[in-house]
Motif scaffolding. Structure first.
Motif, PDB file in Angstrom:
ATOM      1  N   CYS A 142       0.717  -1.249   0.142  1.00  0.00           N
ATOM      2  CA  CYS A 142      -0.287   0.064   0.049  1.00  0.00           C
ATOM      3  C   CYS A 142       0.748   1.378   0.365  1.00  0.00           C
ATOM      4  CB  CYS A 142      -1.526   0.182   1.848  1.00  0.00           C
ATOM      5  SG  CYS A 142      -1.993  -1.530   1.437  1.00  0.00           S
ATOM      6  N   ALA A 147      -5.426   3.608   1.181  1.00  0.00           N
ATOM      7  CA  ALA A 147      -4.790   2.612   0.303  1.00  0.00           C
ATOM      8  C   ALA A 147      -4.742   1.299   1.666  1.00  0.00           C
ATOM      9  CB  ALA A 147      -3.695   2.993  -0.612  1.00  0.00           C
ATOM     10  N   THR A 151      -7.538  -1.894   1.936  1.00  0.00           N
ATOM     11  CA  THR A 151      -6.748  -3.308   1.776  1.00  0.00           C
ATOM     12  C   THR A 151      -6.989  -3.880   3.173  1.00  0.00           C
ATOM     13  OG1 THR A 151      -5.188  -1.964   0.500  1.00  0.00           O
ATOM     14  CG2 THR A 151      -4.503  -4.971   1.834  1.00  0.00           C
TER      15      THR A 151
END
Length: 512
Positions: A142, A147, A151
């Motif tokens: 990431c 992000a 995730t």
């Protein structure tokens, strides 16, 4: 993709099937014993039933294995010990055989079941380790805080088989949903109130917990010691009796890993913001310094010359008047170049520089840049070494000419009076190499890479008293936009060599 599917325990519907399986194995053991009694003694027939007990113990649970052992014990006593077809035992040695059979069957069933339980435990541990490894790999790839959040939510939902919502405090301190899985649980007023309580107390709440047990999701703080990490709302499937211990432990372990990565991502963003702010402040100060000195100097000279003309025009000789006019023209041209450099740097920094490529002779660009240099530095000598054959470039001609002129102007600033600047063009495979050499004092090795930075040193040439520190930086940006490179090298006899490398595409085919 790593398979992190959890080994599933037998569902409740299989419990009756386990007993039916045990009964079938016992019946099969009886059938084999009836066949084998012609060849084996009664004591040896116990081995057949003991094998049946072991098979059931390995495949099922302890209670089913005990059921099988008792069933085989009764059948063995009823069908094969004297007197047959009764539960009475006539001979003392049969009593010992039957008793030992029952004891051995129970012990073996216990050992086999324990082994099976240990195997299941190892599978659970492997599932947990693979899940955490998969989470670590995904989070490692990431590139930012959001992000990491996205995730983490997707991996939690897939691994724990449920919906996930991630909360985090906004800049004002209020909880906000920052990421959610595709099957995220619905959040009503009760769930939001419970989430606020979890954020304030850093304790689990929600379904199957002592606090807010009536809501439809399970709420956990990501990091009880770091409120900024936020909390998650989990809606797990098949949790009528609450999450089982392995899944609860895995959820907590995954949240601990997520908390560490979130903290690193937040620190990385904070450091990047601090770096950008510092860089912005440095560029601002450099620009102010440049404007206050390098731009005001030609303006002051122009204003002084124009004021002299305005005040003493009738008293000045034609030669003095021409000298003042030439001074105004020269300083105006210098000021125009400074402003053009600032505009070019702005266009490069904002990505608005558009390449209008065309086929052009490399020697033609070099001669055009040298011609511009001679207009501004008529006393500067330039030696050229151009290839005999035509070398075609597919470039934006004006930009390449501007980049080469910036390098030539920089060399002219450093070259001592009477020392020529050398321009050498050569083809090296599929590249064109342009070398511009001066006879100046040279650049220390530690500073050769930094001279291409914006406003690196306002006190040296184009890095000196007449430069803004933008010429070489613009050159690197323009050459880089064409897929080339620029570097500073030491000259063989002193001075500096600026080496420009541009790719040579295949020559165009001639038209019909």
């Amino acid at each position: 993709m790593t398979d992190v599917s959890r080994p599933q325990p037998p569902p409740a519907s299989r419990r009756l099937g386990d007993y039916l399986f045990a009964t079938a194995v016992a019946v099969l053991g009886f059938a084999l014993a009836f066949v084998a009694q012609r060849y084996l003694s009664v004591a040896n027939l116990a081995l057949v039933f003991l094998t049946a007990v072991l098979v059931v113990a390995v495949r099922t649970r302890m209670t089913v294995a005990v059921y099988t052992a008792l069933l085989c014990f009764v059948g063995y006593n009823f069908f094969f010990t004297e007197p047959r077809y009764t539960l009475a035992i006539e001979r003392p040695d049969d009593v010992l055989a039957v008793g030992l059979f029952l004891a051995v069957a129970l012990v073996c069933s216990r050992l086999a079941t324990r082994l099976s339980t240990q195997v299941e435990g190892l599978r659970e541990a492997q599932w947990r380790a693979r899940a955490l490894l998969d989470l670590g790999k995904r989070l490692a790839g990431c590139g930012g805080l959001q992000a990491v959040r996205d995730t983490a939510v997707v991996t939690l939902a897939r691994t724990l088989s449920g919906g996930v919502v991630l909360f985090a405090p906004d800049p004002r301190g209020a909880l906000a949903v920052v990421a959610a899985s595709s099957d995220a649980p619905e959040l009503g007023p009760d769930e939001l109130a419970a989430a606020s309580w979890v954020a304030a107390h850093a304790r689990a709440a929600g379904r199957h917990e002592a606090n807010f047990a009536g809501i439809g999701c399970w709420l956990l703080p990501v990091d009880p010691l770091a409120p900024a990490a936020g909390l998650v709302a989990l809606s797990l499937t098949d949790e009528d009796d609450g999450p089982d211990l392995p899944r609860r432990e895995l959820a907590l372990a995954m949240l601990a890993d997520i908390a560490r990565v979130l903290e690193r991502a937040r620190l990385a963003e904070a450091l990047e913001q601090a770096r950008v702010q510092g860089e912005t402040e440095r560029l601002r100060n450099a620009l102010l310094s440049s404007v206050s000195h390098d731009l005001r100097s030609p303006l002051a000279a122009m204003i002084g010359a124009a004021g002299t003309l305005a005040s003493y025009d009738d008293q000045l000789a034609p030669a003095e008047r021409g000298e003042l006019l030439q001074s105004i023209l020269g300083e105006g041209q210098r000021l125009d170049r400074y402003i053009q450099n600032l505009l070019d740097m702005t266009r490069l920094g904002h990505g608005t520089l558009k390449l209008q490529r065309d086929w052009v002779d490399a020697a033609e660009i070099a001669l055009a840049a040298i011609g511009r240099l001679r207009r501004y530095y008529p006393e500067q000598a330039v030696e050229t070494h151009l290839p005999e054959a035509t070398v075609l470039l597919y470039v934006h001609p004006a930009l390449i000419e501007q980049a080469l002129f910036n390098v030539l102007e920089n060399a002219a600033h450093f070259s001592p009076p009477g020392a020529p600047v050398t321009v050498d063009l050569a083809v090296d495979g599929e590249r064109l190499v342009i070398r511009v050499a001066d006879r100046g004092p040279g650049i220390p090795e530690a500073e050769r890479a930094r001279i291409f930075d914006m406003f690196y040193s306002v006190s040296r040439g184009d890095r000196g008293h007449k430069g803004t520190g933008l010429g070489l930086s613009i050159c690197r940006g323009m050459i880089g936009a064409h897929g080339g490179s620029v570097e500073a090298l030491p000259g063989e006899g002193g001075g500096t060599v600026i080496r420009i490398v541009l790719p040579l595409p295949p020559a165009p085919e001639p038209g019909p």
